[in-house]
Design a protein around this motif. Structure first.
Motif, PDB file in Angstrom:
ATOM      1  N   LYS A  45     -25.647  72.018  53.017  1.00  0.00           N
ATOM      2  CA  LYS A  45     -24.321  71.627  53.517  1.00  0.00           C
ATOM      3  C   LYS A  45     -23.796  72.561  54.608  1.00  0.00           C
ATOM      4  N   VAL A  46     -24.493  73.665  54.847  1.00  0.00           N
ATOM      5  CA  VAL A  46     -24.125  74.567  55.935  1.00  0.00           C
ATOM      6  C   VAL A  46     -25.242  74.486  56.962  1.00  0.00           C
ATOM      7  N   ASP A  47     -24.962  73.801  58.057  1.00  0.00           N
ATOM      8  CA  ASP A  47     -26.000  73.484  59.033  1.00  0.00           C
ATOM      9  C   ASP A  47     -25.686  74.150  60.367  1.00  0.00           C
ATOM     10  N   TYR A  48     -26.730  74.524  61.071  1.00  0.00           N
ATOM     11  CA  TYR A  48     -26.561  75.186  62.363  1.00  0.00           C
ATOM     12  C   TYR A  48     -25.704  74.364  63.322  1.00  0.00           C
ATOM     13  N   ALA A  49     -25.827  73.045  63.246  1.00  0.00           N
ATOM     14  CA  ALA A  49     -25.098  72.175  64.172  1.00  0.00           C
ATOM     15  C   ALA A  49     -23.579  72.282  64.004  1.00  0.00           C
ATOM     16  N   GLN A  50     -23.120  72.837  62.891  1.00  0.00           N
ATOM     17  CA  GLN A  50     -21.682  72.986  62.664  1.00  0.00           C
ATOM     18  C   GLN A  50     -21.069  74.108  63.491  1.00  0.00           C
ATOM     19  N   PHE A  51     -21.910  74.986  64.048  1.00  0.00           N
ATOM     20  CA  PHE A  51     -21.404  76.201  64.663  1.00  0.00           C
ATOM     21  C   PHE A  51     -21.691  76.240  66.157  1.00  0.00           C
TER      22      PHE A  51
END
Length: 216
Positions: free
Chosen positions: A150-156
């Motif tokens: 649920k913590v993905d690189y694309a979020q940042f």
């Protein structure tokens, strides 16, 4: 004879004021109202990995790891039998990185080593596999960040924020989990651990815990 100045609005001024009013209405309806956390995540230069970790660790990530956790004996046997199938069934895979597994285990703790890792003897895990639990002060890796998917690189915005989120999540478990456990007194005691590990070395599972219970 005095000169009287008219205060009546001329047609040109009325048209101008009307245009401004229409523009303000359009700006209002095109503005997206963000919550506090959304604004922190999207405003340039204001993202806080610490705030993200504080918001997500207890409310989402740690509970999800506990929910996903499979007995480490089952996971170890599956990995030994067919690593690819084990990763698909029990792990979370991000890109080309090794799978991350959420596991639970109960066993007898050994003494902490120089890295703050405590070995745990777990019945049923093959004898040539070491089970080590990170007890601090250093907690390495990003297993907690990557265990749920649920913590993905694309979020940042960039790799730095992504890496810092991993470090801050580790700081949360230090504060909320490890601070209440004295690793120097664990040797010989039975411990129940829930946590996650990334399969970097098939001969040593280095568990990052989100829950540690100690019994005498």
């Amino acid at each position: 004879m005095s000169t009287r100045t008219s205060t009546a609005l001329r047609p040109g001024r009325l048209i101008g004021l009307g245009a401004i009013l229409v523009l303000l209405v359009l700006m209002f309806f095109s503005t997206k109202i963000l919550t506090g956390s959304q604004a922190t995540e999207t405003a340039p230069g204001t993202f806080s990995p610490q705030a993200f970790a504080e918001e997500k660790y207890e409310s989402e990530i740690a509970p999800d790891i506990e929910k996903r956790a499979t007995d480490i004996v089952t996971v170890s046997q599956a990995i030994r039998s067919d690593p690819a199938a084990a990763a698909k069934q029990y792990g979370v895979v991000s890109g080309t990185s090794p799978a991350v597994y959420s596991v639970k285990l109960t066993g007898v703790a050994g003494a902490p080593d120089a890295n703050g890792q405590v070995s745990v003897k777990v019945d049923g895990v093959p004898g040539d596999i070491k089970v080590l639990v990170q007890m601090g002060p250093a907690v390495n890796g990003t297993a907690i960040r990557d265990a749920t998917g649920k913590v993905d690189y694309a979020q940042f915005k960039n790799q730095i924020d992504y890496q810092n989120v991993g470090a801050e999540l580790n700081n949360q478990l230090k504060k909320l989990v490890l601070a209440s456990v004295d690793k120097q007194t664990l040797e010989g005691k039975t411990v129940a651990v829930v946590g996650a590990f990334q399969l970097i070395n098939p001969a040593a599972y280095i568990i990052t815990p989100v829950k540690v219970d100690v019994t005498k």
